[in-house]
Design an enzyme around this catalytic site. Structure first.
Site, PDB file in Angstrom:
ATOM      1  N   SER A 122       0.945  -1.189  -0.068  1.00 56.28           N
ATOM      2  CA  SER A 122       0.154   0.051  -0.005  1.00 56.28           C
ATOM      3  C   SER A 122       0.999   1.325   0.224  1.00 56.28           C
ATOM      4  O   SER A 122       1.977   1.332   0.643  1.00 56.28           O
ATOM      5  CB  SER A 122      -0.762   0.100   1.297  1.00 56.28           C
ATOM      6  OG  SER A 122      -2.039   0.800   1.170  1.00 56.28           O
ATOM      7  N   PRO A 123       0.540   2.280  -0.663  1.00 50.17           N
ATOM      8  CA  PRO A 123       1.044   3.507  -0.552  1.00 50.17           C
ATOM      9  C   PRO A 123       1.199   4.338   0.728  1.00 50.17           C
ATOM     10  O   PRO A 123       0.167   4.558   1.242  1.00 50.17           O
ATOM     11  CB  PRO A 123       0.357   4.599  -1.605  1.00 50.17           C
ATOM     12  CG  PRO A 123      -0.716   3.865  -1.897  1.00 50.17           C
ATOM     13  CD  PRO A 123      -0.979   2.298  -1.476  1.00 50.17           C
TER      14      PRO A 123
ATOM     15  N   CYS B  93       3.287   7.217   2.966  1.00 49.72           N
ATOM     16  CA  CYS B  93       4.218   8.310   2.866  1.00 49.72           C
ATOM     17  C   CYS B  93       5.472   8.063   3.865  1.00 49.72           C
ATOM     18  O   CYS B  93       5.408   7.484   5.055  1.00 49.72           O
ATOM     19  CB  CYS B  93       3.516   9.627   3.555  1.00 49.72           C
ATOM     20  SG  CYS B  93       2.285  10.338   2.196  1.00 49.72           S
TER      21      CYS B  93
ATOM     22  N   ALA C 218       1.813   8.730  -1.625  1.00 49.21           N
ATOM     23  CA  ALA C 218       1.333   9.699  -2.407  1.00 49.21           C
ATOM     24  C   ALA C 218       2.395  10.851  -2.615  1.00 49.21           C
ATOM     25  O   ALA C 218       3.300  11.339  -2.216  1.00 49.21           O
ATOM     26  CB  ALA C 218       0.600  10.445  -1.092  1.00 49.21           C
TER      27      ALA C 218
ATOM     28  N   GLN D 216       1.444   6.475  -6.700  1.00 46.56           N
ATOM     29  CA  GLN D 216       0.006   7.155  -6.276  1.00 46.56           C
ATOM     30  C   GLN D 216      -0.004   8.841  -6.800  1.00 46.56           C
ATOM     31  O   GLN D 216       1.045   9.416  -5.936  1.00 46.56           O
ATOM     32  CB  GLN D 216      -0.249   7.018  -4.983  1.00 46.56           C
ATOM     33  CG  GLN D 216      -1.857   7.397  -4.623  1.00 46.56           C
ATOM     34  CD  GLN D 216      -2.110   7.326  -3.124  1.00 46.56           C
ATOM     35  OE1 GLN D 216      -1.371   7.862  -2.130  1.00 46.56           O
ATOM     36  NE2 GLN D 216      -2.899   6.595  -2.678  1.00 46.56           N
TER      37      GLN D 216
ATOM     38  N   TYR E  92      -7.720  14.304   1.165  1.00 47.75           N
ATOM     39  CA  TYR E  92      -6.900  15.193   0.118  1.00 47.75           C
ATOM     40  C   TYR E  92      -7.916  15.743  -0.807  1.00 47.75           C
ATOM     41  O   TYR E  92      -9.054  15.664  -0.810  1.00 47.75           O
ATOM     42  CB  TYR E  92      -5.837  14.302  -0.294  1.00 47.75           C
ATOM     43  CG  TYR E  92      -4.794  13.779   0.858  1.00 47.75           C
ATOM     44  CD1 TYR E  92      -4.523  14.866   2.017  1.00 47.75           C
ATOM     45  CD2 TYR E  92      -4.693  12.593   1.094  1.00 47.75           C
ATOM     46  CE1 TYR E  92      -3.628  14.446   2.989  1.00 47.75           C
ATOM     47  CE2 TYR E  92      -4.022  12.095   2.206  1.00 47.75           C
ATOM     48  CZ  TYR E  92      -3.347  13.046   2.923  1.00 47.75           C
ATOM     49  OH  TYR E  92      -2.466  12.655   4.097  1.00 47.75           O
TER      50      TYR E  92
ATOM     51  N   ARG F 248      -7.876   5.446  -5.619  1.00 44.30           N
ATOM     52  CA  ARG F 248      -7.991   5.319  -4.038  1.00 44.30           C
ATOM     53  C   ARG F 248      -9.508   6.220  -3.771  1.00 44.30           C
ATOM     54  O   ARG F 248      -9.120   7.396  -3.817  1.00 44.30           O
ATOM     55  CB  ARG F 248      -7.004   5.543  -3.205  1.00 44.30           C
ATOM     56  CG  ARG F 248      -7.158   5.394  -1.914  1.00 44.30           C
ATOM     57  CD  ARG F 248      -5.904   5.113  -0.981  1.00 44.30           C
ATOM     58  NE  ARG F 248      -5.635   3.755  -0.788  1.00 44.30           N
ATOM     59  CZ  ARG F 248      -4.634   3.159   0.047  1.00 44.30           C
ATOM     60  NH1 ARG F 248      -4.103   4.213   0.893  1.00 44.30           N
ATOM     61  NH2 ARG F 248      -4.642   1.980   0.262  1.00 44.30           N
TER      62      ARG F 248
ATOM     63  N   GLY G  47      -0.195  -2.738   4.277  1.00 46.73           N
ATOM     64  CA  GLY G  47       0.326  -1.350   4.843  1.00 46.73           C
ATOM     65  C   GLY G  47       1.423  -1.747   5.808  1.00 46.73           C
ATOM     66  O   GLY G  47       2.328  -1.975   5.535  1.00 46.73           O
ATOM     67  N   ARG G  48       0.864  -1.525   7.283  1.00 48.67           N
ATOM     68  CA  ARG G  48       1.766  -1.578   8.211  1.00 48.67           C
ATOM     69  C   ARG G  48       2.480  -2.764   8.466  1.00 48.67           C
ATOM     70  O   ARG G  48       3.578  -2.796   9.143  1.00 48.67           O
ATOM     71  CB  ARG G  48       1.064  -1.020   9.625  1.00 48.67           C
ATOM     72  CG  ARG G  48       0.743   0.578   9.613  1.00 48.67           C
ATOM     73  CD  ARG G  48      -0.062   0.924  10.733  1.00 48.67           C
ATOM     74  NE  ARG G  48      -1.278   0.977  10.241  1.00 48.67           N
ATOM     75  CZ  ARG G  48      -2.594   1.375  10.681  1.00 48.67           C
ATOM     76  NH1 ARG G  48      -2.280   1.874  11.903  1.00 48.67           N
ATOM     77  NH2 ARG G  48      -3.675   1.078  10.332  1.00 48.67           N
TER      78      ARG G  48
END
Length: 353
Positions: free
Chosen positions: A22-23, A25, A57, A99, A181, A229, A322-323
């Site tokens: 997963s994207p 930052c 992102a 992304q 966003y 997304r 992700g994490r």
């Protein structure tokens, strides 16, 4: 072979498995440039066996950055270091995605390691923009409402960013329209109070995203995979919700989008979100079923059995990790061992198989 390690065809592309990074930052760029941290971070996930790796992102304009440390793609100078990353990712059999993002009113903040506070011009900050002059949180500076010229610039920035992404070697582009966003700000009636063609009705609030999709597609080859997304809900009464998300997802499919990356929240501070393992998966399942489009599930998916169950029950086509991938860069290799699947280790690591 388990569903998790079955190849997935999306557009003209085939992924070797259903695991996507997963994207997330990294807040480690200088002047938007990818550096050694990004090369090692993304490269290690490619060595770890993921089918797709989506870079964080990446700002389509300087004013679209969340923080001064954000990765950027608003300048041709940013192409070469990104190309170094995509070349390595592809050398390991993974697919590189990016992304594209604009933070809108959530821009001009310090990175989380330095307080995550809005920066004033004297601190290196800048004027933020939004659909309406409504700050994200009380006490922050009021963003400047985008006029027609500003909206046209946003669309042009996404288009030019897509051109650079292709030059940098990315095989998938994801448009970020979630997490509060800019594009999400236009979608939600909580942040969009406009009375022109970009506000009010569902069609008007979704207009900018649909136009951005068309601008990006105009520079991409036929069959090139485009993801979006979305936050399926604002988790707040009167906000963007799952019914509108399903409706928008169907329109995005008609427009040629291949997959909806299903997340939630981010547009309302203090929203009460019932976080638990797989807490967003039911949104992915509903969008997939009702909009008839491929979906990616994300949110506290931490082991192979959980991911496999989501796929076997038809709740998603792709699993975004992700994490858990931050804790374990080699999650796919470990998941294959857990599920009993035979996967190819990098020959440098074969002795550890």
């Amino acid at each position: 072979m388990s569903e998790l390690f079955t190849p997935l065809r999306i557009g003209s592309l085939e992924l070797r498995n259903r695991i996507a990074i997963s994207p997330m930052c990294q807040y480690s760029a200088e002047d938007g440039l990818a550096g050694d941290w990004h090369f090692v971070h993304y490269g290690s996930r490619a060595v770890g066996g993921a089918g797709l790796i989506c870079l964080e992102a990446t700002a389509v304009s300087p004013e679209g950055r969340i923080s001064p440390k954000d990765l950027g793609i608003w300048s041709d100078h940013q192409i070469e270091p990104l190309q170094r990353i995509t070349t390595f990712i592809h050398s390991q059999g993974s697919v590189a995605a990016i992304q594209l993002a604009h933070a809108g009113r959530k821009a001009s903040h310090s990175d989380p390691g330095n307080g995550d506070c809005q920066l004033q011009p004297s601190q290196g900050g800048w004027t933020t923009v939004a659909p309406s002059p409504i700050p994200f949180t009380e006490g922050e500076s009021t963003p400047q409402a985008l006029d027609t010229k500003g909206i046209d610039k946003v669309k042009s920035d996404f288009k030019l960013a897509a051109v650079r992404a292709l030059k940098a070697g990315f095989k998938v582009i994801e448009i970020h329209a979630a997490h509060g966003y800019l594009l999400h700000q236009f979608l939600s009636p909580l942040s969009n109070k406009r009375s022109d063609a970009y506000g009010g009705s569902f069609e008007n609030r979704s207009r900018l995203l649909m136009e951005v999709v068309r601008e990006v597609q105009s520079v991409c080859p036929d069959g090139y995979p485009l993801f979006v997304r979305l936050s399926a809900t604002d988790w707040t009464e009167g906000g963007w919700d799952i019914e509108e998300t399903v409706r928008l997802s169907a329109q995005l499919k008609e427009a040629g989008v291949c997959l909806i990356d299903c997340s939630t929240g981010g547009n309302v501070p203090g929203a009460r979100i019932p976080v638990a393992p797989g807490y967003q998966v039911h949104y992915s399942a509903r969008i997939r079923k009702e909009a008839g489009i491929a979906t990616g599930a994300v949110g506290m998916i931490t082991n192979a059995a959980q991911a496999e169950e989501i796929l076997q029950q038809g709740k998603a086509d792709l699993i975004f990790i992700g994490r858990q991938s931050l804790r374990d860069p080699y999650f796919p290799l470990h998941a294959a061992k857990e599920s009993g699947d035979e996967v190819l280790y990098p020959h440098q690591y074969a002795r550890a198989k």
